[in-house]
Enzyme design. Structure first.
Site, mmCIF file in Angstrom:
data_model
loop_
_atom_site.group_PDB
_atom_site.id
_atom_site.type_symbol
_atom_site.label_atom_id
_atom_site.label_comp_id
_atom_site.label_asym_id
_atom_site.label_seq_id
_atom_site.Cartn_x
_atom_site.Cartn_y
_atom_site.Cartn_z
ATOM 1 N N ALA A 92 0.839 -1.145 0.037
ATOM 2 C CA ALA A 92 0.030 0.114 0.133
ATOM 3 C C ALA A 92 0.887 1.181 0.101
ATOM 4 C CB ALA A 92 -0.893 -0.091 1.338
ATOM 5 N N ASP A 93 0.383 2.277 -0.970
ATOM 6 C CA ASP A 93 1.124 3.396 -0.798
ATOM 7 C C ASP A 93 0.210 4.465 0.057
ATOM 8 O OD1 ASP A 93 -1.049 4.565 -2.418
ATOM 9 O OD2 ASP A 93 0.172 4.574 -3.975
ATOM 10 N N SER A 94 0.658 5.681 0.349
ATOM 11 C CA SER A 94 -0.308 6.620 1.280
ATOM 12 C C SER A 94 -1.618 6.779 0.712
ATOM 13 C CB SER A 94 0.450 7.988 1.162
ATOM 14 O OG SER A 94 0.531 8.354 -0.031
#
Length: 134
Positions: A92-94
């Site tokens: 997951a990214d931000s």
């Protein structure tokens, strides 16, 4: 009498850009504070878990529902979504983290305030917090 000035397209675009940049900065801050993996930098010293987190242990049903939501949001194999995993470890990214938290809030019909989620280390902590709110 002169007509009131309408904002120009350039002004509207620059305002929209400023709002977008602010949103990106907020998301990056949330990512660094919430669901940080072991190698991620910490912005503040680790605090002990709040009493709210210590009062409830997620049921298998709660963890199963979390796994469903996280697997769907991140497009990962549900078998990889275990209690010890972090969202960052799952790729997951931000933006993914913010969207996943929102999906969990909607799925469980609860609110997960930032001041509570910043203490979470992994999905088991997320499950325990959610369980305490059910």
């Amino acid at each position: 009498m002169s007509r009131p000035r309408q904002p120009s397209l350039a002004m509207a675009r620059s305002s929209l850009l400023a709002v977008g940049l602010l949103a990106v900065a907020c998301v990056a801050l949330l990512q660094s504070l919430a669901f940080a993996g072991a190698g991620a930098p910490q912005l503040r010293a680790q605090r002990p878990l709040s009493p709210v987190l210590l009062r409830a242990t997620a049921t298998p049903e709660t963890m199963e529902k979390i796994a469903d939501v996280v697997a769907e949001q991140l497009g990962v194999d549900k078998a990889k979504v275990v209690g010890s995993a972090t969202l960052s470890e799952l790729g997951a990214d931000s933006l993914d983290i913010v969207e996943t938290v929102m999906a969990l809030e909607e799925s469980f019909d609860i609110e997960l305030p930032d001041e509570e989620t910043t203490q979470l280390k992994n999905l088991q902590d997320v499950g325990d917090l959610i369980q305490s709110k059910l």
